[in-house]
Design an enzyme around this catalytic site. Structure first.
Site, PDB file in Angstrom:
ATOM      1  N   SER A  27     -11.206  66.041 -26.615  1.00  0.00           N
ATOM      2  CA  SER A  27     -11.238  66.949 -27.748  1.00  0.00           C
ATOM      3  C   SER A  27      -9.864  67.565 -27.950  1.00  0.00           C
ATOM      4  CB  SER A  27     -12.270  68.056 -27.500  1.00  0.00           C
ATOM      5  OG  SER A  27     -12.097  69.120 -28.412  1.00  0.00           O
ATOM      6  N   THR A  35     -40.816  55.822 -27.366  1.00  0.00           N
ATOM      7  CA  THR A  35     -41.255  55.602 -28.741  1.00  0.00           C
ATOM      8  C   THR A  35     -41.221  56.955 -29.439  1.00  0.00           C
ATOM      9  OG1 THR A  35     -43.617  55.984 -28.348  1.00  0.00           O
ATOM     10  CG2 THR A  35     -42.813  53.732 -28.015  1.00  0.00           C
ATOM     11  N   HIS A  36     -40.834  56.972 -30.705  1.00  0.00           N
ATOM     12  CA  HIS A  36     -40.690  58.226 -31.459  1.00  0.00           C
ATOM     13  C   HIS A  36     -39.724  59.197 -30.770  1.00  0.00           C
ATOM     14  CE1 HIS A  36     -44.214  57.100 -33.930  1.00  0.00           C
ATOM     15  NE2 HIS A  36     -44.714  56.659 -32.781  1.00  0.00           N
ATOM     16  N   ASN A  55     -15.398  62.459 -25.627  1.00  0.00           N
ATOM     17  CA  ASN A  55     -16.215  62.048 -26.769  1.00  0.00           C
ATOM     18  C   ASN A  55     -16.325  60.524 -26.866  1.00  0.00           C
ATOM     19  OD1 ASN A  55     -16.372  64.791 -27.639  1.00  0.00           O
ATOM     20  ND2 ASN A  55     -14.320  64.584 -28.514  1.00  0.00           N
ATOM     21  N   TYR A  86     -16.537  31.727 -65.129  1.00  0.00           N
ATOM     22  CA  TYR A  86     -15.640  32.681 -64.481  1.00  0.00           C
ATOM     23  C   TYR A  86     -15.434  33.906 -65.358  1.00  0.00           C
ATOM     24  CZ  TYR A  86     -11.579  34.943 -62.548  1.00  0.00           C
ATOM     25  OH  TYR A  86     -10.738  35.894 -62.023  1.00  0.00           O
ATOM     26  N   ASN A 144      -8.906  29.236 -60.307  1.00  0.00           N
ATOM     27  CA  ASN A 144     -10.329  29.492 -60.020  1.00  0.00           C
ATOM     28  C   ASN A 144     -10.813  28.685 -58.830  1.00  0.00           C
ATOM     29  OD1 ASN A 144      -9.975  30.874 -62.381  1.00  0.00           O
ATOM     30  ND2 ASN A 144     -11.729  30.011 -63.442  1.00  0.00           N
ATOM     31  N   LYS A 174     -12.978  40.384 -53.886  1.00  0.00           N
ATOM     32  CA  LYS A 174     -12.114  40.007 -52.765  1.00  0.00           C
ATOM     33  C   LYS A 174     -11.877  41.168 -51.803  1.00  0.00           C
ATOM     34  CE  LYS A 174      -8.644  37.426 -54.029  1.00  0.00           C
ATOM     35  NZ  LYS A 174      -7.297  37.043 -54.490  1.00  0.00           N
ATOM     36  N   GLN A 222     -12.547  39.060 -59.484  1.00  0.00           N
ATOM     37  CA  GLN A 222     -11.388  39.390 -58.652  1.00  0.00           C
ATOM     38  C   GLN A 222     -11.701  40.557 -57.720  1.00  0.00           C
ATOM     39  OE1 GLN A 222      -7.556  39.743 -60.652  1.00  0.00           O
ATOM     40  NE2 GLN A 222      -7.088  41.551 -59.437  1.00  0.00           N
TER      41      GLN A 222
END
Length: 434
Positions: free
Chosen positions: A281, A158-159, A289, A320, A113, A328, A325
């Site tokens: 592509s 904006t927007h 792309n 614990y 632990n 992780k 576990q």
């Protein structure tokens, strides 16, 4: 799998399916942790010698074999495999194989632990320090770009609608300041994690006067994590702090990449990325792309999903629980993805080249309306009246230019006064604090 180190009856049958299920991904994941576990094991050995549980010769033999194991891992001569339950058992098995009964003394006064906790904290501390360095590189790249493009006009939105003239310098400076804030988040997470849990065993301490001050110094932790119950309860909590700091970085990277995704479209055509940062592509010969940018944009989701997974697991009582576990896997995946993305980010910043003619052409006459309204209000007219009048007087905006608009935007931090020197000062102060 070798006999588990916790097995009491050597003759007892162990269900391999159950063992495989309980071991889960640990062997693969522990490849990230084993060297930190060895580092902590060396500190533990020195601590045991300091309280006479080990003599000097025993200490030196154990340290030599731990160094030998580290060298074999680096060279590839030792591989974690399904023969072991986890990296902790692998280290102990190696020492027993090399040193016999002496190897069995390594576990005196500790538990798996506190082993996993100290290895996790060492791993996260180093990972966040690495992230910090990469964020510093990104800040420098943004500031350099801001200085180089401080007068390059671009439309501000904006927007998602054209709003007012802005500059590329202001755009780059916004990400510089964002990353400076992210340094503070990383520092806060590092400070939280920088505590030594080694010596608290399974969560209730041991009946030995363990030299926790020595191991704290050996492992270069800032302080001892004191209460053994809280040590166990902190598992997941400090991981979430690390993920939160990393997510702040990736959140800003996501926004940067979103902007680039738009700016590289044919509809905007503001930015052209280097060919090595795009792909073709599989069916359309005419296309390039921005796959790298899109994958970097998506990396935030990896950290967010790991955060949700950890939060869901942490609905637990004190002490614990084996559920822990499962923290992780998401942790290591999120940290790995974060560092990969942060590694690439400065390169993307440096490679971002705006098409100045396209940017200037995208600034149309109505975008000067706000400037005109502010000018009228500065002459004594109320802003609301000025706002109304400008709508009636668009024709008076025709002789304006992006350069004129930018030069007039003198409020601190705006286009004509980016305050890059102040950003540099903040950045330098944070670097000095480290």
């Amino acid at each position: 799998m070798a006999a588990p180190i916790w097995q009491k009856n050597a003759q007892a049958n162990i269900d391999q399916v159950i063992m495989d299920y309980m071991a889960g991904e640990d062997i693969q994941l522990d490849k990230k942790l084993i060297l930190y576990d060895i580092q902590a094991s060396k500190a533990h050995v020195r601590g045991l010698e300091s309280i006479d549980v080990l003599d000097q010769q025993e200490c030196e033999q154990l340290l030599a074999k731990l160094d030998q194991l580290s060298a074999e891992i680096h060279s590839g001569n030792f591989q974690l495999s399904e023969a072991f339950e986890d990296c902790h058992s692998a280290i102990e098995c190696y020492l027993v194989e090399q040193l016999g009964e002496l190897g069995k003394k390594i576990h005196t006064g500790r538990s798996r632990n506190d082993q996993v906790l100290v290895a996790s904290r060492l791993y996260l501390k180093q990972s966040l320090m690495e992230a910090r360095g990469l964020v510093e590189n990104a800040i420098n790249a943004c500031i350099n770009q801001a200085e180089a493009t401080r007068s390059v006009a671009m439309p501000g939105y904006t927007h998602m609608q054209r709003a007012v003239p802005s500059t590329c310098g202001m755009w780059f400076a916004s990400f510089a300041e964002a990353m400076i804030d992210n340094l503070m988040s990383l520092d806060a997470a590092i400070n939280l994690i920088d505590a030594n849990p080694l010596g608290t065993a399974a969560g209730y301490g041991v009946n030995l006067p363990l030299n926790r001050e020595l191991t704290t110094k050996e492992l270069e932790f800032a302080r001892i994590q004191l209460n053994p119950i809280y040590v166990q309860n902190s598992r997941g909590k400090f991981e979430l702090a690390a993920l939160s700091a990393l997510s702040q970085c990736l959140l800003d990277i996501r926004r940067f990449c979103w902007d680039l995704s738009l700016f590289t479209t044919q509809e905007f055509d503001f930015v052209e990325l280097p060919e090595e940062m795009t792909t073709g592509s599989s069916i359309m010969p005419n296309k390039r792309n921005p796959d790298l940018i899109e994958l970097m944009r998506a990396s935030y989701a990896v950290v967010q999903s790991a955060t949700i997974e950890l939060q869901s697991i942490l609905s637990l009582p004190s002490g614990y629980q084996r559920d822990l576990q499962l923290t992780k896997g998401p942790l290591i995946r999120a940290v790995t993805k974060s560092l990969q993305t942060l590694q690439l980010f400065p390169q993307v910043i440096e490679a971002t080249r705006f098409k100045t003619d396209r940017l200037k052409d995208a600034i149309d006459t109505p975008m000067y309306a706000t400037d005109f309204a502010v000018e009228l209000s500065s002459q004594g007219m109320s802003f609301r009246t000025a706002y109304q009048q400008v709508v009636e007087r668009y024709a008076e905006l025709d002789d304006r230019s992006p350069e004129q608009s930018i030069q007039q935007r003198t409020s601190p931090g705006a286009c004509a006064d980016l305050k890059l020197d102040l950003l540099k000062e903040r950045f330098e102060r944070l670097c000095l604090l480290l």
